[in-house]
Design a protein around this motif. Structure first.
Motif, mmCIF file in Angstrom:
data_model
loop_
_atom_site.group_PDB
_atom_site.id
_atom_site.type_symbol
_atom_site.label_atom_id
_atom_site.label_comp_id
_atom_site.label_asym_id
_atom_site.label_seq_id
_atom_site.Cartn_x
_atom_site.Cartn_y
_atom_site.Cartn_z
ATOM 1 N N LEU A 749 0.863 -1.190 0.000
ATOM 2 C CA LEU A 749 0.000 0.000 0.000
ATOM 3 C C LEU A 749 0.894 1.232 0.000
ATOM 4 N N ARG A 750 0.625 2.155 -0.919
ATOM 5 C CA ARG A 750 1.442 3.377 -0.987
ATOM 6 C C ARG A 750 0.536 4.592 -1.130
ATOM 7 N N LEU A 751 0.832 5.642 -0.343
ATOM 8 C CA LEU A 751 0.152 6.928 -0.431
ATOM 9 C C LEU A 751 1.160 7.982 -0.870
ATOM 10 N N ILE A 752 0.744 8.825 -1.808
ATOM 11 C CA ILE A 752 1.606 9.893 -2.308
ATOM 12 C C ILE A 752 0.825 11.191 -2.239
ATOM 13 N N CYS A 756 -2.282 15.953 -6.100
ATOM 14 C CA CYS A 756 -3.491 15.270 -5.656
ATOM 15 C C CYS A 756 -3.058 14.188 -4.689
ATOM 16 N N LEU A 757 -4.008 13.525 -4.079
ATOM 17 C CA LEU A 757 -3.694 12.407 -3.180
ATOM 18 C C LEU A 757 -3.799 11.119 -3.989
ATOM 19 N N ILE A 758 -2.691 10.371 -4.031
ATOM 20 C CA ILE A 758 -2.614 9.138 -4.805
ATOM 21 C C ILE A 758 -2.579 7.968 -3.844
ATOM 22 N N CYS A 759 -3.430 6.998 -4.109
ATOM 23 C CA CYS A 759 -3.460 5.763 -3.320
ATOM 24 C C CYS A 759 -3.183 4.607 -4.269
ATOM 25 N N GLU A 760 -2.168 3.773 -3.959
ATOM 26 C CA GLU A 760 -1.778 2.667 -4.817
ATOM 27 C C GLU A 760 -1.739 1.376 -4.008
ATOM 28 N N TRP A 806 -4.293 2.057 -8.949
ATOM 29 C CA TRP A 806 -4.071 3.390 -8.388
ATOM 30 C C TRP A 806 -5.338 4.227 -8.499
ATOM 31 N N THR A 807 -5.434 5.197 -7.587
ATOM 32 C CA THR A 807 -6.533 6.165 -7.613
ATOM 33 C C THR A 807 -5.977 7.553 -7.326
ATOM 34 N N GLU A 808 -6.693 8.562 -7.772
ATOM 35 C CA GLU A 808 -6.310 9.950 -7.516
ATOM 36 C C GLU A 808 -7.512 10.709 -6.990
ATOM 37 N N GLN A 809 -7.261 11.543 -5.955
ATOM 38 C CA GLN A 809 -8.301 12.405 -5.399
ATOM 39 C C GLN A 809 -7.757 13.828 -5.317
ATOM 40 N N PRO A 810 -8.574 14.803 -5.654
ATOM 41 C CA PRO A 810 -8.104 16.192 -5.528
ATOM 42 C C PRO A 810 -7.913 16.567 -4.078
ATOM 43 N N LEU A 811 -6.884 17.372 -3.810
ATOM 44 C CA LEU A 811 -6.638 17.853 -2.462
ATOM 45 C C LEU A 811 -7.632 18.965 -2.129
ATOM 46 N N PRO A 812 -8.017 19.070 -0.839
ATOM 47 C CA PRO A 812 -8.923 20.163 -0.470
ATOM 48 C C PRO A 812 -8.252 21.505 -0.668
#
Length: 814
Positions: A749-752, A756-760, A806-812
């Motif tokens: 599991l990796r968070l970047i 944006c916030l990337i979760c892999e 992987w997924t990407e979410q916009p940062l607040p």
């Protein structure tokens, strides 16, 4: 010696007073400095018995020789002032020096004989006592946090100056009163109940927020944070309650506004219907910001047409909230756009207007006299008019109203109104444009002449494109900068032979194909190989449809391409090329080399495999990609041009635009137009800070998903991204669960944290996950559907060891 006070400080009898009787050491000196009195406590502290001390000079017995000058100075000061208070070192009976605090006061006996009464205590106790007194004085006189003390009868005993300053009421005004006697009824009840509970139970209250308004100024509402505790004496007798009160109005309002913005993001724009979107906007506005809200659009917007330039026509009231109230306007009516109204001004000036109203004039609100009277009856006193502007078009205006029981609007309210109205304007414009087609010419132009994005976490980019001379239309040289998953980026440069419509069309096809292949997260050699297959198919198609003409076919078959992928986390750069010039790499120290990269055949020829070259690039390196027209621009001497190019890449820290221009000016003679197109792309590498990347290896156990949620929550909290915790927890849990079910081996599991916030989630399986819509009777199959709905982008990339979802979410927003 440290002077700590004046003779006016008399002896205190409080239990904490170190000079209190029974606690302090006392002695009596005659006017010659001879000890004539000595207390038992003095013997305990200094070791001397009364028999050893009485009749002897105090300085001979109690003062060390090195302290005599200071002691004599004390005597002089005390005689002049009639008393003294300070700290003096005293010699203990065992020879040690003991720091003692003293109070000395002169007294007169019969016959004008003078004696000195001294009371002493250990200096540490005296200093601590002074500090406690200073703290108590500071709480009442200088503390910025309010302090109120109540007696056992719940009447105010004392308030500090902070309460006086915040309320505007003299400090003595509330003294002797209960809360209901100086607070409005709706606020006094909770205050009295809180004090009563603390008195009865002894349980403190900590950081309790409540509304607070005084009868002196009932229209001014404040939110305060209250903490309180019960006061007791040493025997346990209840003396009252002490409360600290901090004004947190601004913090409370900011939190409320943030909640409103979050709600607006969720509730506005749920459909592509103009009227429904406007109603959603009005409903959000009256939920915590305004008492009344109207949304007025220019009439062409309500039917999907483009609004007119300038303020022509009238407004159409499409939404109103709350609809159940009797307000001076109705949905569905036409509202004249009068020049003097705030609505007209905010549309004309494209800015938010805040008005605190003293009177209501018909021309201001596009109302007749009857509606003005209705508004007066509602007690309307302030207005915010916000223009609805999207994509440079004024669509309409939002009017927010506050009435008699609300405070007037503030500048922060106007900023919040502008924020969610701006979002709503985009949603309204999307609905208006739903049936319209975008300009084909604009799409084509963006495809043929891309502009490199410079704001990427992986690289900073600058580029140049120079068309050839004497050739019709755009040429076939092209470049692209493609964001990839995991904060990576793909850098592409290609060259299609020839010019004109066929070259431009071929270039557009290749660029679109590269973007499509890049979205699959393939390795560079595989991207080039698939592009080679595509070029072969295009050549066959063109040959079949070209009526014997070979020019279009030769343009496609002669195309070259260089494809590079850079990862800012690992600093790894992977490259592959098909007959294209090799790139140059400049180290941060200024050393420039041409990569020894396998060339491969041009696209469409086939027969030979393509190879990927991997290398690590330090942060701040320059990667320079170009087409052969750059090296051929100066008299065809490739070696000289290459050396000139190297010389202009030796300062990697310079601004990239300046470096790009220096390369063009150095290799292209002044006033000379190149005979071939030139495409130049320079990228400066960036590295994500280690603290922005978190990676964990999870065992394939049933608890893997729970562990992933724990790690995700902890890391997002550390990063200050708690707003994304719920969504990211769910995403990580679903992806880890899929890996647990269908893969073998460990899961990573990796968070970047980048733009944006990337979760892999990586595993050793090559099985491709597919998004599907589960049936009502299905027990599973909704995981990827949820992931797709909750994230901005998601996908899968493959490596030799497995795959990564992987997924990407916009940062607040900040």
């Amino acid at each position: 010696m440290v002077v700590m006070g004046t003779p006016s400080m008399l002896f205190s009898e409080s239990p904490e007073d170190p000079f209190a009787l029974g606690h302090g050491a006392s002695a009596v000196l005659d006017d010659q400095g001879t000890v004539v009195g000595w207390s038992t406590r003095a013997q305990e502290l200094l070791g001397y018995t009364a028999k050893e001390v009485i009749g002897r000079a105090w300085q001979d017995l109690l003062v060390d020789a090195r302290d005599l000058p200071a002691a004599r100075s004390v005597v002089v000061d005390a005689i002049r002032a009639g008393g003294w208070f300070g700290v003096l070192p005293i010699r203990h009976r065992d020879g040690q020096r003991v720091e003692m605090g003293f109070r000395a006061r002169a007294t007169t006996r019969e016959g004008d004989a003078q004696e000195w009464i001294l009371v002493g205590a250990p200096a540490a106790e005296v200093i601590a006592w002074q500090r406690d007194r200073a703290l108590l004085d500071g709480l009442y006189r200088r503390s910025p946090i309010g302090l109120v003390t109540y007696g056992p009868d719940m009447r105010v005993i004392r308030v500090n100056r902070a309460i006086e300053k915040a309320s505007g009421v003299p400090a003595e005004a509330p003294v002797g009163r209960r809360p209901r006697e100086f607070m409005v009824d709706e606020d006094a009840g909770p205050a009295e109940e809180r004090v009563r509970q603390i008195l009865e139970t002894g349980q403190p209250w900590i950081f309790t927020e409540q509304s607070a308004r005084t009868r002196h100024d009932p229209g001014r509402e404040r939110m305060v944070s209250v903490s309180g505790f019960r006061m007791e004496d040493s025997s346990g007798r209840v003396l009252g309650v002490a409360e600290t009160i901090e004004d947190v109005t601004q913090r409370h309002r900011a939190r409320r506004r943030l909640t409103l913005l979050n709600e607006a993001s969720a509730r506005i724009g749920t459909s592509l219907d103009v009227t429904r979107t406007a109603r959603e906007l009005a409903e959000v506005a009256v939920n915590g910001l305004a008492d009344y809200c109207s949304v007025d659009l220019l009439q062409p917007v309500t039917v999907g047409d483009e609004p007119p330039r300038g303020l022509r026509g009238s407004l159409f009231r499409v939404a109103l909230a709350p609809p159940e109230h009797r307000v001076p306007f109705q949905e569905g009516e036409v509202v004249p756009l009068l020049p003097e109204s705030p609505q007209a001004r905010c549309l004309a000036e494209r800015r938010t207007i805040l008005e605190r109203l003293l009177s209501l004039r018909p021309e201001w609100y596009a109302m007749d006299r009857r509606r003005v009277e209705v508004a007066l009856g509602l007690g309307v006193h302030s207005l915010i008019a916000v223009p609805l502007v999207a994509r440079g078009l004024a669509l309409g205006v939002v009017s927010l109203w506050r009435a008699r029981h609300s405070e007037p609007f503030e500048d922060d309210d106007a900023a919040v109104a502008q924020e969610f109205s701006s979002r709503a304007a985009v949603c309204i414009d999307n609905a208006r444009r739903f049936t319209q087609q975008q300009s084909a010419a604009l799409t084509l132009q963006r495809s043929l002449l891309p502009s490199a994005a410079s704001d990427l976490p992986a690289v900073e980019v600058a580029c140049r494109y120079l068309p050839a001379s004497g050739e019709p239309g755009i040429g076939g040289d092209w470049f692209d900068v493609i964001p990839l998953s995991g904060a990576r980026v793909a850098l592409v440069v290609g060259d299609v032979v020839g010019h004109g419509i066929h070259a431009a069309a071929s270039m557009g096809r290749l660029r679109a194909a590269v973007r499509t292949l890049a979205s699959l997260d393939l390795e560079p050699d595989e991207v080039v190989a698939r592009l080679d297959d595509l070029v072969g198919l295009l050549a066959a198609e063109l040959e079949a449809n070209s009526d014997g003409s070979r020019s279009a076919v030769e343009q496609v078959l002669g195309a070259t391409c260089l494809y590079a992928v850079y990862d800012p986390v690992s600093r790894r750069c992977s490259l592959a090329r098909a007959g294209h010039p090799a790139p140059l790499v400049s180290t941060p120290e200024g050393e420039v080399t041409m990569l020894d990269l396998p060339a491969g055949p041009p696209l469409g020829l086939g027969g030979l495999p393509f190879e990927t070259c991997d290398l690590d690039l330090p942060e701040g390196s320059l990667l320079t990609l170009f087409t052969n027209g750059l090296l051929e621009a100066r008299s065809g001497d490739i070696d000289a041009a290459l050396e000139s190019l190297r010389a202009r890449l030796t300062r990697p820290a310079d601004p990239l635009d300046r470096t790009c221009q220096a390369v063009v000016e150095g290799l292209l003679p002044v006033g000379h137009v190149p005979s071939d197109d030139i495409a130049l792309l320079i990228a400066r590498t960036r590295v994500l800070p280690p603290e922005n990347v978190a990676s964990w290896q999870l065992p394939l156990e049933a608890t893997a998903a729970a562990r992933a949620r724990e790690l995700t929550t902890a890391k997002l909290t550390e990063w200050g991204l708690t707003e994304l915790t719920f969504t990211t927890e769910l995403v990580a849990s679903e992806l880890v669960t899929n890996a647990y079910r269908y893969a073998a081996g460990p899961v990573t599991l990796r968070l970047i944290r980048a733009q944006c916030l990337i979760c892999e989630v990586s595993d050793t399986s090559h099985t491709s996950p597919h998004l599907r819509r589960a049936l009502i009777t299905d027990e599973g199959g909704r995981g990827l559907f949820l992931v797709a709905q909750l994230t901005e982008r998601w996908g899968t990339r493959y490596s030799h060891d497995g795959k990564t979802v992987w997924t990407e979410q916009p940062l607040p927003h900040s």
